[in-house]
Structure formats: structure tokens, C-alpha cells
Design a protein around this motif. Sequence first.
Motif, PDB file in Angstrom:
ATOM      1  N   ARG A 232     -65.002  19.470  29.822  1.00 11.69           N
ATOM      2  CA  ARG A 232     -63.551  19.346  29.835  1.00 11.69           C
ATOM      3  C   ARG A 232     -63.062  18.171  29.001  1.00 11.69           C
ATOM      4  NH1 ARG A 232     -63.398  19.528  36.165  1.00 11.69           N
ATOM      5  NH2 ARG A 232     -64.136  17.469  35.648  1.00 11.69           N
ATOM      6  N   PHE A 233     -63.971  17.396  28.429  1.00  7.88           N
ATOM      7  CA  PHE A 233     -63.574  16.182  27.716  1.00  7.88           C
ATOM      8  C   PHE A 233     -62.829  16.522  26.432  1.00  7.88           C
ATOM      9  CE2 PHE A 233     -64.456  12.782  24.663  1.00  7.88           C
ATOM     10  CZ  PHE A 233     -63.892  11.731  25.342  1.00  7.88           C
ATOM     11  N   ARG A 234     -61.694  15.889  26.236  1.00  7.94           N
ATOM     12  CA  ARG A 234     -60.908  16.043  25.020  1.00  7.94           C
ATOM     13  C   ARG A 234     -60.784  14.674  24.358  1.00  7.94           C
ATOM     14  NH1 ARG A 234     -59.302  21.437  23.872  1.00  7.94           N
ATOM     15  NH2 ARG A 234     -59.414  22.492  25.859  1.00  7.94           N
ATOM     16  N   SER A 235     -61.055  14.658  23.092  1.00  4.62           N
ATOM     17  CA  SER A 235     -60.960  13.406  22.364  1.00  4.62           C
ATOM     18  C   SER A 235     -59.516  13.132  21.977  1.00  4.62           C
ATOM     19  CB  SER A 235     -61.820  13.466  21.104  1.00  4.62           C
ATOM     20  OG  SER A 235     -61.645  12.295  20.350  1.00  4.62           O
ATOM     21  N   ASN A 236     -59.133  11.862  22.023  1.00  2.48           N
ATOM     22  CA  ASN A 236     -57.795  11.501  21.584  1.00  2.48           C
ATOM     23  C   ASN A 236     -57.790  11.059  20.121  1.00  2.48           C
ATOM     24  OD1 ASN A 236     -59.116   9.135  21.842  1.00  2.48           O
ATOM     25  ND2 ASN A 236     -57.567   8.105  23.098  1.00  2.48           N
ATOM     26  N   VAL A 237     -58.918  11.230  19.443  1.00  3.92           N
ATOM     27  CA  VAL A 237     -59.030  10.861  18.035  1.00  3.92           C
ATOM     28  C   VAL A 237     -58.835  12.129  17.215  1.00  3.92           C
ATOM     29  CG1 VAL A 237     -60.522   9.906  16.251  1.00  3.92           C
ATOM     30  CG2 VAL A 237     -60.630   9.019  18.586  1.00  3.92           C
ATOM     31  N   THR A 238     -57.838  12.136  16.371  1.00  9.63           N
ATOM     32  CA  THR A 238     -57.586  13.306  15.528  1.00  9.63           C
ATOM     33  C   THR A 238     -58.406  13.196  14.245  1.00  9.63           C
ATOM     34  OG1 THR A 238     -55.707  12.242  14.491  1.00  9.63           O
ATOM     35  CG2 THR A 238     -55.268  13.616  16.408  1.00  9.63           C
ATOM     36  N   PRO A 239     -58.966  14.293  13.790  1.00 13.06           N
ATOM     37  CA  PRO A 239     -59.733  14.236  12.548  1.00 13.06           C
ATOM     38  C   PRO A 239     -58.804  14.018  11.360  1.00 13.06           C
ATOM     39  CG  PRO A 239     -59.567  16.483  13.324  1.00 13.06           C
ATOM     40  CD  PRO A 239     -58.960  15.614  14.380  1.00 13.06           C
ATOM     41  N   PRO A 240     -59.330  13.475  10.285  1.00 13.98           N
ATOM     42  CA  PRO A 240     -58.483  13.256   9.113  1.00 13.98           C
ATOM     43  C   PRO A 240     -58.028  14.588   8.532  1.00 13.98           C
ATOM     44  CG  PRO A 240     -60.771  12.807   8.585  1.00 13.98           C
ATOM     45  CD  PRO A 240     -60.707  13.044  10.060  1.00 13.98           C
ATOM     46  N   PRO A 241     -56.893  14.623   7.861  1.00 12.26           N
ATOM     47  CA  PRO A 241     -56.412  15.876   7.269  1.00 12.26           C
ATOM     48  C   PRO A 241     -57.351  16.343   6.162  1.00 12.26           C
ATOM     49  CG  PRO A 241     -55.046  14.051   6.562  1.00 12.26           C
ATOM     50  CD  PRO A 241     -55.981  13.507   7.598  1.00 12.26           C
ATOM     51  N   ARG A 242     -57.415  17.657   5.986  1.00 11.07           N
ATOM     52  CA  ARG A 242     -58.274  18.216   4.947  1.00 11.07           C
ATOM     53  C   ARG A 242     -57.737  17.851   3.570  1.00 11.07           C
ATOM     54  NH1 ARG A 242     -60.321  24.154   5.959  1.00 11.07           N
ATOM     55  NH2 ARG A 242     -61.306  23.513   4.034  1.00 11.07           N
ATOM     56  N   ARG A 243     -58.669  17.559   2.674  1.00  9.14           N
ATOM     57  CA  ARG A 243     -58.301  17.202   1.312  1.00  9.14           C
ATOM     58  C   ARG A 243     -57.989  18.476   0.546  1.00  9.14           C
ATOM     59  NH1 ARG A 243     -60.974  16.322  -3.611  1.00  9.14           N
ATOM     60  NH2 ARG A 243     -62.879  17.166  -2.736  1.00  9.14           N
ATOM     61  N   ARG A 244     -56.859  18.481  -0.149  1.00  7.70           N
ATOM     62  CA  ARG A 244     -56.469  19.648  -0.937  1.00  7.70           C
ATOM     63  C   ARG A 244     -57.321  19.724  -2.195  1.00  7.70           C
ATOM     64  NH1 ARG A 244     -51.266  22.104  -0.145  1.00  7.70           N
ATOM     65  NH2 ARG A 244     -51.510  22.702  -2.314  1.00  7.70           N
ATOM     66  N   ALA A 245     -57.644  20.940  -2.584  1.00 13.14           N
ATOM     67  CA  ALA A 245     -58.447  21.146  -3.786  1.00 13.14           C
ATOM     68  C   ALA A 245     -57.600  20.836  -5.017  1.00 13.14           C
ATOM     69  CB  ALA A 245     -58.951  22.575  -3.848  1.00 13.14           C
ATOM     70  N   SER A 246     -58.224  20.179  -5.978  1.00 17.66           N
ATOM     71  CA  SER A 246     -57.508  19.846  -7.204  1.00 17.66           C
ATOM     72  C   SER A 246     -57.398  21.081  -8.088  1.00 17.66           C
ATOM     73  CB  SER A 246     -58.234  18.725  -7.950  1.00 17.66           C
ATOM     74  OG  SER A 246     -59.487  19.187  -8.408  1.00 17.66           O
ATOM     75  N   ALA A 247     -56.609  20.962  -9.137  1.00 12.74           N
ATOM     76  CA  ALA A 247     -56.406  22.087 -10.054  1.00 12.74           C
ATOM     77  C   ALA A 247     -57.718  22.472 -10.736  1.00 12.74           C
ATOM     78  CB  ALA A 247     -55.347  21.740 -11.088  1.00 12.74           C
ATOM     79  N   SER A 248     -58.539  21.482 -11.085  1.00  9.30           N
ATOM     80  CA  SER A 248     -59.808  21.800 -11.750  1.00  9.30           C
ATOM     81  C   SER A 248     -60.771  22.499 -10.792  1.00  9.30           C
ATOM     82  CB  SER A 248     -60.443  20.531 -12.313  1.00  9.30           C
ATOM     83  OG  SER A 248     -60.749  19.627 -11.267  1.00  9.30           O
ATOM     84  N   GLU A 249     -60.749  22.120  -9.514  1.00 11.46           N
ATOM     85  CA  GLU A 249     -61.597  22.810  -8.551  1.00 11.46           C
ATOM     86  C   GLU A 249     -61.144  24.254  -8.354  1.00 11.46           C
ATOM     87  OE1 GLU A 249     -63.122  19.212  -5.627  1.00 11.46           O
ATOM     88  OE2 GLU A 249     -61.207  20.191  -5.208  1.00 11.46           O
ATOM     89  N   LEU A 250     -59.854  24.473  -8.281  1.00 12.38           N
ATOM     90  CA  LEU A 250     -59.339  25.841  -8.156  1.00 12.38           C
ATOM     91  C   LEU A 250     -59.684  26.669  -9.385  1.00 12.38           C
ATOM     92  CD1 LEU A 250     -55.842  25.182  -6.541  1.00 12.38           C
ATOM     93  CD2 LEU A 250     -57.863  26.156  -5.463  1.00 12.38           C
ATOM     94  N   ALA A 251     -59.555  26.071 -10.573  1.00 15.88           N
ATOM     95  CA  ALA A 251     -59.906  26.787 -11.801  1.00 15.88           C
ATOM     96  C   ALA A 251     -61.396  27.116 -11.830  1.00 15.88           C
ATOM     97  CB  ALA A 251     -59.510  25.953 -13.014  1.00 15.88           C
ATOM     98  N   GLY A 252     -62.217  26.189 -11.387  1.00 15.76           N
ATOM     99  CA  GLY A 252     -63.658  26.429 -11.344  1.00 15.76           C
ATOM    100  C   GLY A 252     -64.012  27.558 -10.404  1.00 15.76           C
ATOM    101  N   ARG A 253     -63.361  27.589  -9.240  1.00 14.97           N
ATOM    102  CA  ARG A 253     -63.611  28.680  -8.295  1.00 14.97           C
ATOM    103  C   ARG A 253     -63.176  30.022  -8.873  1.00 14.97           C
ATOM    104  NH1 ARG A 253     -61.266  25.743  -2.870  1.00 14.97           N
ATOM    105  NH2 ARG A 253     -62.792  24.043  -2.829  1.00 14.97           N
ATOM    106  N   ALA A 254     -62.042  30.027  -9.581  1.00 20.20           N
ATOM    107  CA  ALA A 254     -61.555  31.267 -10.186  1.00 20.20           C
ATOM    108  C   ALA A 254     -62.518  31.752 -11.270  1.00 20.20           C
ATOM    109  CB  ALA A 254     -60.159  31.061 -10.758  1.00 20.20           C
ATOM    110  N   VAL A 255     -63.014  30.834 -12.086  1.00 22.68           N
ATOM    111  CA  VAL A 255     -63.964  31.210 -13.141  1.00 22.68           C
ATOM    112  C   VAL A 255     -65.252  31.738 -12.523  1.00 22.68           C
ATOM    113  CG1 VAL A 255     -65.426  30.269 -14.984  1.00 22.68           C
ATOM    114  CG2 VAL A 255     -63.003  29.703 -14.896  1.00 22.68           C
ATOM    115  N   LEU A 256     -65.719  31.090 -11.471  1.00 16.62           N
ATOM    116  CA  LEU A 256     -66.936  31.550 -10.812  1.00 16.62           C
ATOM    117  C   LEU A 256     -66.741  32.950 -10.230  1.00 16.62           C
ATOM    118  CD1 LEU A 256     -69.809  30.922  -9.812  1.00 16.62           C
ATOM    119  CD2 LEU A 256     -68.766  29.997  -7.740  1.00 16.62           C
ATOM    120  N   ALA A 257     -65.601  33.196  -9.621  1.00 17.03           N
ATOM    121  CA  ALA A 257     -65.313  34.527  -9.070  1.00 17.03           C
ATOM    122  C   ALA A 257     -65.273  35.572 -10.185  1.00 17.03           C
ATOM    123  CB  ALA A 257     -63.994  34.510  -8.307  1.00 17.03           C
TER     124      ALA A 257
END
Length: 79
Positions: free
Chosen positions: A18-43
Amino acid sequence: MFRRGEPVPFAFVAEAERFRSNVTPPPRRRASASELAGRAVLALVVVAGFTGSLLLALPALEVRLDAPHGQQQEAAEGR
């Protein structure tokens, strides 16, 4: 067998579910434009590979219904 003299409290195990942590995880880092382009090229490369392999395999997958030409047909005509 050896038995412990003092009782071992197992209440912490039940509380752990039942234990709940009061520590929130850091927000997710958004992918940069070059990472998105790389994923698109790989696909695109993966899709092009599948498409190319299918196009190269199509002649082997065709079913021939006509009589085969060659020695077997010539042998049948010679009889």
C-alpha cells in the motif's frame, strides 16, 4: 531445527503493497527534431527493406499452371 526466540514482525510486508511515494518522477524529456528525423528514416528503411524483399520474392512465389517447357515436353512428343 533451530527456532528463533523472538517473533519476527511481518507487518511491513503488508504495508509495502500500500506504500505510495510522495516523490514524483522527473518529467519525460521530449525528443529533439534530429531524434524524430532519425526515427522516421529508420522506419522508412525498414519498410523499404520489407517492400524490396517482397518484390524480389514475388517471381518465386508465382504458381505456373502451364506445362513446363524443356526435356519433359520433348520426351512426351517423341513417343
